[in-house]
Design a protein around this motif. Structure first.
Motif, mmCIF file in Angstrom:
data_model
loop_
_atom_site.group_PDB
_atom_site.id
_atom_site.type_symbol
_atom_site.label_atom_id
_atom_site.label_comp_id
_atom_site.label_asym_id
_atom_site.label_seq_id
_atom_site.Cartn_x
_atom_site.Cartn_y
_atom_site.Cartn_z
ATOM 1 N N ASN A 18 17.054 -32.950 59.933
ATOM 2 C CA ASN A 18 17.288 -34.111 60.788
ATOM 3 C C ASN A 18 16.407 -34.134 62.033
ATOM 4 O OD1 ASN A 18 19.731 -35.434 59.474
ATOM 5 N ND2 ASN A 18 20.349 -33.290 59.600
ATOM 6 N N LYS A 19 15.285 -33.422 62.028
ATOM 7 C CA LYS A 19 14.494 -33.308 63.252
ATOM 8 C C LYS A 19 13.970 -34.644 63.754
ATOM 9 C CE LYS A 19 11.215 -30.793 60.839
ATOM 10 N NZ LYS A 19 10.265 -29.701 60.803
ATOM 11 N N ASP A 20 13.646 -35.573 62.867
ATOM 12 C CA ASP A 20 13.173 -36.888 63.323
ATOM 13 C C ASP A 20 14.278 -37.642 64.057
ATOM 14 O OD1 ASP A 20 10.646 -36.441 62.288
ATOM 15 O OD2 ASP A 20 11.076 -37.463 60.396
ATOM 16 N N LYS A 21 15.480 -37.617 63.494
ATOM 17 C CA LYS A 21 16.614 -38.290 64.140
ATOM 18 C C LYS A 21 16.965 -37.625 65.461
ATOM 19 C CE LYS A 21 18.667 -39.901 59.840
ATOM 20 N NZ LYS A 21 19.785 -39.771 58.912
ATOM 21 N N ILE A 22 16.889 -36.299 65.511
ATOM 22 C CA ILE A 22 17.196 -35.568 66.739
ATOM 23 C C ILE A 22 16.180 -35.920 67.826
ATOM 24 C CG2 ILE A 22 17.280 -33.262 67.769
ATOM 25 C CD1 ILE A 22 18.413 -32.298 65.023
ATOM 26 N N ASN A 23 14.896 -35.922 67.480
ATOM 27 C CA ASN A 23 13.858 -36.273 68.453
ATOM 28 C C ASN A 23 14.029 -37.704 68.948
ATOM 29 O OD1 ASN A 23 12.470 -33.842 68.652
ATOM 30 N ND2 ASN A 23 11.271 -34.271 66.826
ATOM 31 N N GLU A 24 14.386 -38.599 68.041
ATOM 32 C CA GLU A 24 14.615 -39.995 68.421
ATOM 33 C C GLU A 24 15.770 -40.108 69.410
ATOM 34 O OE1 GLU A 24 16.173 -43.915 66.115
ATOM 35 O OE2 GLU A 24 14.575 -42.801 65.125
ATOM 36 N N ALA A 25 16.849 -39.377 69.150
ATOM 37 C CA ALA A 25 18.006 -39.405 70.038
ATOM 38 C C ALA A 25 17.665 -38.828 71.410
ATOM 39 C CB ALA A 25 19.171 -38.630 69.421
ATOM 40 N N SER A 28 15.912 -41.395 73.570
ATOM 41 C CA SER A 28 16.586 -42.682 73.696
ATOM 42 C C SER A 28 16.843 -43.036 75.160
ATOM 43 C CB SER A 28 17.926 -42.652 72.949
ATOM 44 O OG SER A 28 18.857 -41.832 73.646
#
Length: 72
Positions: A18-25, A28
């Motif tokens: 989930n690294k892409d989602k984590i970086n996006e969060a 934010s």
């Protein structure tokens, strides 16, 4: 493998998946607002403790950290 090792492996797998989602969060607007609030509080406290003698240096450090962790 012990329970702690198993939990660490699961956490590592979750992060990798989930690294892409984590970086996006982390980049934010909500994360930016939270980090700004925390940094403002820490800087304000440091200014109070130092009696205003190092305000310029504290502001510089605050801005450097904000640039490194925020999205602005």
């Amino acid at each position: 493998m012990g329970a702690l090792d198993d939990a660490a492996k699961q956490a590592g797998d979750f992060i990798n998946e989930n690294k892409d989602k984590i970086n996006e969060a982390l980049k934010s607007e909500q994360a930016e607002g939270i980090s700004d609030s925390v940094l403002d509080g820490v800087a304000g406290f440091a200014k109070k403790v130092t009696g205003g003698k190092f305000d310029e240096q504290i502001d510089g450090a605050r801005d450097s950290v904000d640039g490194a962790i925020g999205n602005e």
